[in-house]
Scaffold this motif. Sequence first.
Motif, mmCIF file in Angstrom:
data_model
loop_
_atom_site.group_PDB
_atom_site.id
_atom_site.type_symbol
_atom_site.label_atom_id
_atom_site.label_comp_id
_atom_site.label_asym_id
_atom_site.label_seq_id
_atom_site.Cartn_x
_atom_site.Cartn_y
_atom_site.Cartn_z
ATOM 1 N N GLN A 55 5.416 74.089 0.783
ATOM 2 C CA GLN A 55 3.784 73.562 1.252
ATOM 3 C C GLN A 55 3.004 75.106 1.817
ATOM 4 O OE1 GLN A 55 3.773 70.195 3.565
ATOM 5 N NE2 GLN A 55 1.448 70.032 3.489
ATOM 6 N N MET A 56 3.868 75.562 2.520
ATOM 7 C CA MET A 56 3.254 76.738 3.427
ATOM 8 C C MET A 56 3.072 77.835 2.509
ATOM 9 S SD MET A 56 5.198 77.074 6.984
ATOM 10 C CE MET A 56 6.473 76.087 7.144
ATOM 11 N N GLU A 58 2.485 77.596 -0.904
ATOM 12 C CA GLU A 58 1.372 76.962 -1.651
ATOM 13 C C GLU A 58 0.167 77.362 -1.243
ATOM 14 O OE1 GLU A 58 2.535 73.166 -3.065
ATOM 15 O OE2 GLU A 58 3.852 74.032 -4.644
ATOM 16 N N ALA A 59 0.046 77.097 0.207
ATOM 17 C CA ALA A 59 -1.263 77.140 1.122
ATOM 18 C C ALA A 59 -1.568 78.438 1.018
ATOM 19 C CB ALA A 59 -1.105 76.742 2.525
ATOM 20 N N ALA A 62 -3.207 79.442 -2.267
ATOM 21 C CA ALA A 62 -4.403 78.787 -2.380
ATOM 22 C C ALA A 62 -5.588 79.735 -1.798
ATOM 23 C CB ALA A 62 -4.586 77.486 -2.152
ATOM 24 N N GLN A 113 5.286 69.265 9.239
ATOM 25 C CA GLN A 113 3.827 69.136 9.505
ATOM 26 C C GLN A 113 3.204 69.906 10.885
ATOM 27 O OE1 GLN A 113 1.768 68.062 7.145
ATOM 28 N NE2 GLN A 113 3.557 67.844 5.988
ATOM 29 N N MET A 116 3.281 73.726 10.605
ATOM 30 C CA MET A 116 2.240 74.459 9.819
ATOM 31 C C MET A 116 0.846 74.593 10.789
ATOM 32 S SD MET A 116 2.165 72.675 6.071
ATOM 33 C CE MET A 116 0.763 73.767 5.523
ATOM 34 N N HIS A 117 0.862 74.035 11.860
ATOM 35 C CA HIS A 117 -0.071 74.029 12.924
ATOM 36 C C HIS A 117 0.196 75.287 14.078
ATOM 37 C CE1 HIS A 117 -2.402 71.481 10.080
ATOM 38 N NE2 HIS A 117 -1.370 70.491 10.423
ATOM 39 N N THR A 120 -2.238 79.920 13.966
ATOM 40 C CA THR A 120 -3.446 79.867 12.978
ATOM 41 C C THR A 120 -3.905 81.363 13.229
ATOM 42 O OG1 THR A 120 -4.606 79.231 15.090
ATOM 43 C CG2 THR A 120 -3.938 77.537 13.423
ATOM 44 N N PRO A 124 -4.832 85.031 6.295
ATOM 45 C CA PRO A 124 -3.918 83.866 5.817
ATOM 46 C C PRO A 124 -2.389 84.659 5.698
ATOM 47 C CG PRO A 124 -5.530 84.508 4.052
ATOM 48 C CD PRO A 124 -5.864 85.196 5.423
ATOM 49 N N PHE A 128 0.855 82.964 7.528
ATOM 50 C CA PHE A 128 1.912 82.644 6.463
ATOM 51 C C PHE A 128 3.366 83.254 7.134
ATOM 52 C CE2 PHE A 128 5.064 83.869 3.325
ATOM 53 C CZ PHE A 128 5.303 82.736 2.878
#
Length: 185
Positions: A55-56, A58-59, A62, A113, A116-117, A120, A124, A128
Amino acid sequence: MRNIYLSLLFLLLTAMPAQAMEQNMGGHDMAHDQNAYSDRVYLSGMIAHHEGAVQMSEALLAAPKKQQDPQVAAWAKQIIKAQKEEIEQMKAWLKDAGGLDQQAYDAMRHDMQNMMHMYTSQNPNVQFVQQMLPHHGMAVTMTVPVLVHSQKADLLKLGQEIIEAQAAEMHAFRTWLNDRGDHNI
């Protein structure tokens, strides 16, 4: 080469503060409670952990291509490929081990979850790499008990591969951050 990674693992585990490891594990002490170890619990948690890495990754992918560092994007693609393959392998093993341990899976999904936060950044690529360093550290910490307790040859081999691959990636991530002069983690 294997000795280099095992030495790196030892250094990683001795250098990572206990508080940071506990924070990264969201209070789940699967890696340290020797009485609680089971292949089924490990596999269930690691599936969710790997899904978090996918998921990380793919983020990152994106994000607009012009914002992606080619090296970091290549790492993300490799993580997706490797971890999706390992997820399928672990799911197949769980069929013979009583199926998914939903509690271990759900606890790790929750931790992913939150992870992932944790960091920041406007960049990106930096975000990551900052997220993946503790994520991979957590995977190594979770996997060490496999090498101590599991009696399944295939799982022992996978455990060694996870530790070696993620330790090598952590080295590359840290080097990339250091070369940028980013020491925030």
